[in-house]
Scaffold this active site. Structure first.
Site, mmCIF file in Angstrom:
data_model
loop_
_atom_site.group_PDB
_atom_site.id
_atom_site.type_symbol
_atom_site.label_atom_id
_atom_site.label_comp_id
_atom_site.label_asym_id
_atom_site.label_seq_id
_atom_site.Cartn_x
_atom_site.Cartn_y
_atom_site.Cartn_z
ATOM 1 N N CYS A 45 -2.707 6.480 -7.202
ATOM 2 C CA CYS A 45 -3.730 6.940 -8.148
ATOM 3 C C CYS A 45 -3.765 8.466 -8.211
ATOM 4 O O CYS A 45 -3.949 9.057 -9.282
ATOM 5 C CB CYS A 45 -5.112 6.428 -7.737
HETATM 6 C C1 BEZ Z 1 -2.654 3.648 -4.622
HETATM 7 O O1 BEZ Z 1 -3.157 4.244 -5.561
HETATM 8 O O2 BEZ Z 1 -1.760 4.143 -3.952
HETATM 9 C C2 BEZ Z 1 -3.102 2.265 -4.261
HETATM 10 C C3 BEZ Z 1 -4.389 1.855 -4.554
HETATM 11 C C4 BEZ Z 1 -4.793 0.584 -4.166
HETATM 12 C C5 BEZ Z 1 -3.913 -0.263 -3.532
HETATM 13 C C6 BEZ Z 1 -2.603 0.146 -3.291
HETATM 14 C C7 BEZ Z 1 -2.190 1.421 -3.648
#
Ligand code: BEZ
Length: 211
Positions: A45
């Site tokens: 994210c």
């Molecule tokens: C991420 O943004 O890296 C992420 C968010 C939730 C679960 C897995 C990865």
């Protein structure tokens, strides 16, 4: 069932990193890109929000307002924005909705319980000036989105809206396009006086209209 193409997007009031909004007013007369991310302070994210911020001018150029959402409070978004600026080299320059009670996420079908029953998946909604859904995409939490692809689809949608053309497989800016089947040859002659290449009566290829 979540939102489908052609549905009018539900209006809502929300708190965002840039203050309160009413969604339909936010969209105004232009286009909008609403996208959810699973959680603040997560790695994928962080890269996505940095990339959307870096390329915001490309959305502006197309008359598309961008807005993010996750089921975290705005106070968390604001603290996380510091990390985005530090690690991605760009400050957040578009609003991110705080949807801690998941009302918007539920309304828009952004929570897919069999993937995760509390966090949003990576949903993308491209919304037209008529407030209708023009595109939906759904990615899992583990896969970051592709900004080039989102811009490519927006270009295709806007060409269709303006010029009654569709875009073929793997189309890119400047490539040939296809006259939509709903346009008769007589109507097409008015729009494309330079003519087109008819590979089949239903497959009419023309240079990408400009402007
Ligand atoms: C991420 O943004 O890296 C992420 C968010 C939730 C679960 C897995 C990865």
């Amino acid at each position: 069932m979540g939102l489908q193409l052609g549905d009018t997007v539900p209006d809502f009031d929300a708190d965002t990193t840039q203050g309160p909004i009413r969604f339909h007013e936010f969209i105004g007369d232009g286009w909008a890109l609403l996208f959810s991310h699973p959680k603040d302070f997560t790695p994928v994210c962080t890269t996505e929000l940095g990339a959307f911020a870096k390329r915001k001018a490309e959305f502006d150029k197309r008359g598309v307002k961008i807005i993010g959402l996750s089921v975290d409070p705005v106070a968390d978004h604001k603290r996380w924005a510091e990390d985005i600026r530090e690690t991605q080299g760009t400050a957040l320059n578009f609003p991110v909705i705080g949807d801690a009670d998941r009302k918007i996420a539920d309304t828009y079908g952004m929570i897919h319980p069999k993937a995760n029953d509390t966090l949003t998946v990576r949903s993308v909604f491209v919304i037209g000036p008529d407030k209708k859904v023009k595109l939906t995409l759904t990615y899992p939490a583990s896969t970051g989105r592709n900004v080039d692809e989102i811009l490519r689809v927006i270009d295709s949608l806007q060409l269709t809206a303006k010029h009654q053309v569709a875009t073929p497989v793997d189309w890119k800016q400047g490539g040939d396009v296809i006259i939509v089947p709903s346009l008769s040859d007589d109507e097409a002659k008015k729009r494309f006086p330079q003519g087109w290449k008819s590979l089949k009566p239903y497959l009419r290829v023309v240079a990408q209209p400009r402007g």
